[in-house]
Design a protein around this motif. Structure first.
Motif, PDB file in Angstrom:
ATOM      1  N   VAL A 114      -5.231   4.508   7.560  1.00 25.40           N
ATOM      2  CA  VAL A 114      -4.797   5.088   6.286  1.00 25.40           C
ATOM      3  C   VAL A 114      -4.893   6.605   6.394  1.00 25.40           C
ATOM      4  O   VAL A 114      -5.988   7.154   6.560  1.00 25.40           O
ATOM      5  CB  VAL A 114      -5.656   4.578   5.114  1.00 25.40           C
ATOM      6  N   THR A 115      -3.766   7.279   6.347  1.00 27.41           N
ATOM      7  CA  THR A 115      -3.739   8.735   6.367  1.00 27.41           C
ATOM      8  C   THR A 115      -3.118   9.225   5.062  1.00 27.41           C
ATOM      9  O   THR A 115      -2.501   8.464   4.326  1.00 27.41           O
ATOM     10  CB  THR A 115      -2.929   9.263   7.561  1.00 27.41           C
ATOM     11  N   LYS A 116      -3.296  10.511   4.811  1.00 27.50           N
ATOM     12  CA  LYS A 116      -2.744  11.086   3.588  1.00 27.50           C
ATOM     13  C   LYS A 116      -1.627  12.055   3.931  1.00 27.50           C
ATOM     14  O   LYS A 116      -1.579  12.603   5.033  1.00 27.50           O
ATOM     15  CB  LYS A 116      -3.835  11.799   2.782  1.00 27.50           C
ATOM     16  N   ASP A 142     -14.514   4.760   5.078  1.00 28.76           N
ATOM     17  CA  ASP A 142     -13.956   5.566   3.986  1.00 28.76           C
ATOM     18  C   ASP A 142     -14.509   6.988   4.072  1.00 28.76           C
ATOM     19  O   ASP A 142     -15.705   7.220   3.833  1.00 28.76           O
ATOM     20  CB  ASP A 142     -14.322   4.921   2.652  1.00 28.76           C
ATOM     21  N   THR A 183      -7.776  13.510  -0.786  1.00 31.65           N
ATOM     22  CA  THR A 183      -8.397  12.411  -0.043  1.00 31.65           C
ATOM     23  C   THR A 183      -9.104  11.434  -0.977  1.00 31.65           C
ATOM     24  O   THR A 183      -8.987  10.210  -0.828  1.00 31.65           O
ATOM     25  CB  THR A 183      -9.402  12.963   0.983  1.00 31.65           C
ATOM     26  N   VAL A 214      -6.563   9.306  -2.935  1.00 29.01           N
ATOM     27  CA  VAL A 214      -5.912   8.313  -2.081  1.00 29.01           C
ATOM     28  C   VAL A 214      -6.863   7.151  -1.798  1.00 29.01           C
ATOM     29  O   VAL A 214      -6.479   5.975  -1.874  1.00 29.01           O
ATOM     30  CB  VAL A 214      -5.435   8.961  -0.767  1.00 29.01           C
ATOM     31  N   VAL A 252      -6.429   3.174  -2.808  1.00 33.58           N
ATOM     32  CA  VAL A 252      -6.495   2.044  -1.868  1.00 33.58           C
ATOM     33  C   VAL A 252      -7.474   0.995  -2.370  1.00 33.58           C
ATOM     34  O   VAL A 252      -7.185  -0.213  -2.377  1.00 33.58           O
ATOM     35  CB  VAL A 252      -6.899   2.543  -0.471  1.00 33.58           C
ATOM     36  N   ILE A 273      -0.298   8.544  -0.047  1.00 31.62           N
ATOM     37  CA  ILE A 273      -0.727   7.795   1.130  1.00 31.62           C
ATOM     38  C   ILE A 273       0.350   7.794   2.203  1.00 31.62           C
ATOM     39  O   ILE A 273       1.540   7.938   1.925  1.00 31.62           O
ATOM     40  CB  ILE A 273      -1.083   6.337   0.750  1.00 31.62           C
ATOM     41  N   SER A 274      -0.094   7.667   3.437  1.00 36.32           N
ATOM     42  CA  SER A 274       0.805   7.479   4.571  1.00 36.32           C
ATOM     43  C   SER A 274       0.208   6.366   5.420  1.00 36.32           C
ATOM     44  O   SER A 274      -0.971   6.418   5.780  1.00 36.32           O
ATOM     45  CB  SER A 274       0.933   8.772   5.386  1.00 36.32           C
ATOM     46  N   THR A 275       1.017   5.356   5.726  1.00 40.47           N
ATOM     47  CA  THR A 275       0.507   4.186   6.446  1.00 40.47           C
ATOM     48  C   THR A 275       1.207   4.049   7.792  1.00 40.47           C
ATOM     49  O   THR A 275       2.348   3.595   7.859  1.00 40.47           O
ATOM     50  CB  THR A 275       0.708   2.894   5.634  1.00 40.47           C
ATOM     51  N   MET A 306       0.824  -1.213   0.000  1.00 44.35           N
ATOM     52  CA  MET A 306       0.000   0.000   0.000  1.00 44.35           C
ATOM     53  C   MET A 306       0.859   1.264   0.000  1.00 44.35           C
ATOM     54  O   MET A 306       0.398   2.336  -0.387  1.00 44.35           O
ATOM     55  CB  MET A 306      -0.916   0.006   1.235  1.00 44.35           C
TER      56      MET A 306
END
Length: 376
Positions: free
Chosen positions: A283-285, A319, A291, A294, A298, A170-172, A164
């Motif tokens: 899941v952050t952006k 979501d 948004t 992203v 996903v 995206i930032s995980t 991912m």
């Protein structure tokens, strides 16, 4: 004067309207879409973990030292901190004109420059950007009826999360829920006392006999061979055969004072989805990311995930882009409805189809031109 110029140059007005429509459509497609507007308040969160310390000890040994060090940073507005059992949180607020990227870089350098002054064994501090973008836009869940909690967490952390991470914007963050695999040596106090072995001796013996060390190189003729000393333990049962020390000529092994087992660390979070044991990845952006894009990335990536065992499922829940899509859809409907009703009222009162058409087109054109200005 504008009206007279428009009436004298109808083709120029038509060309301008077409340009506005084209630019507005392009701006609408490329414009960043989010629940909240951009709020330029540079805030950095520094978190440090050290198990076993009380809140008072965390404050004196870690939090206060970091706070004094962070006072050297530029453009600081104020600092807030919170010390809990084994956890230290420090929020550093900067002036709005200061770049949050520069603030993060500066605090990271300051934090790591005093690690040697912290208590032995403390985890290195984590430095994050803190703001609206830090809020999750959804949750990526991993559940299975056949895998254990340890296996589900490993699947999410080592398989799903890396795949991912390549989605643009995206930032995980780390995985929540499940159990973290841990090799534990369970010691028997009575047997340790009988043989005169302390816990620190056990730790020292295991660390000394499970390591990779460079042993130099050997030159034979025209060839140069590198020699490696690899004593890493590959099987848990091998830990039981490690010698700890020699007493009266007899070696004492780990099996004599305890047992090594493949276990799990103390579980600090439990996740259930529809009553099933699960794990999830927030899941952050990233800053400036869209948004909706992203979330679409996903959802498109989930069917393409590889190395997912049979019986395991990966789903995207909560979501936040759904609310954004609904808001945009309502805005489009209300705009068209407003234009149609305005044109209808003009036609009913003036009995002029041309005037009604002008009003009906003026509202969408105004909104389109506003989109161009917002995007710029």
């Amino acid at each position: 004067m504008l009206t007279k110029g428009a009436l004298q140059n109808p083709y120029a007005v038509l060309a301008i309207c077409l340009i506005v429509i084209i630019l507005g459509s392009v701006s609408f497609q490329k414009m960043k879409v989010d629940i909240f507007p951009d709020i330029n308040i540079p805030v950095i969160l520094v978190s440090t973990f050290y198990r076993g310390l009380s809140p008072t000890e965390m404050e004196g040994a870690i939090t206060l030292r970091f706070e004094q060090q962070f006072l050297q940073a530029s453009y600081i507005e104020h600092i807030e901190s919170q010390s809990l059992a084994g956890i230290s949180y420090i929020k550093v607020f900067f002036q709005p004109e200061y770049s949050i990227d520069a603030a993060q870089s500066e605090l990271t350098s300051l934090a790591y420059s005093i690690i040697r002054l912290l208590p032995t064994g403390v985890f290195p501090p984590s430095v994050y950007k803190f703001g609206v973008a830090s809020l999750p836009i959804g949750l990526l869940t991993v559940s299975s009826d056949t895998l254990s909690e340890k296996e589900m967490r490993d699947l999410a952390y080592f398989t799903v999360r890396p795949q991912m991470a390549s989605i643009p914007g995206i930032s995980t963050p780390p995985v929540l829920g499940g159990k973290v695999r841990q090799i534990t040596v369970f010691l028997d106090q009575q047997r340790m006392l009988a043989r005169g072995v302390s816990p620190s001796e056990v730790v020292k013996a295991i660390n000394a006999q499970s390591a990779i060390l460079p042993a130099g190189d050997v030159k034979l003729g025209d060839l140069d061979y590198y020699v490696y000393s690899n004593s890493l333990i590959g099987v848990v049962d091998q830990i039981n055969e490690l010698p700890i020390k020699v007493v009266n000529g007899s070696p004492i092994f780990v099996r004599d004072i305890g047992t090594a087992a493949d276990s799990a660390a103390v579980q600090t979070s439990i996740v259930r989805v529809n009553g099933r044991e699960s794990v999830y990845i927030p899941v952050t952006k990233q800053e400036g990311a869209n948004t909706v894009n992203v979330a679409d990335g996903v959802r498109a990536r989930i069917p393409k995930l590889t190395e997912i065992p049979a019986g395991a499922s990966v789903k995207f829940i909560y979501d936040q882009s759904l609310y954004i899509r609904e808001a945009i859809s309502n805005l489009q409907k209300e705009g068209l409805l407003g234009a149609a009703l305005a044109g209808l009222m003009i036609y009913l009162f003036l009995r002029s189809a041309k005037a009604a058409l002008v009003v009906s087109l003026a509202i969408p054109l105004s909104l389109t031109s506003a989109l161009v200005l917002l995007y710029m």
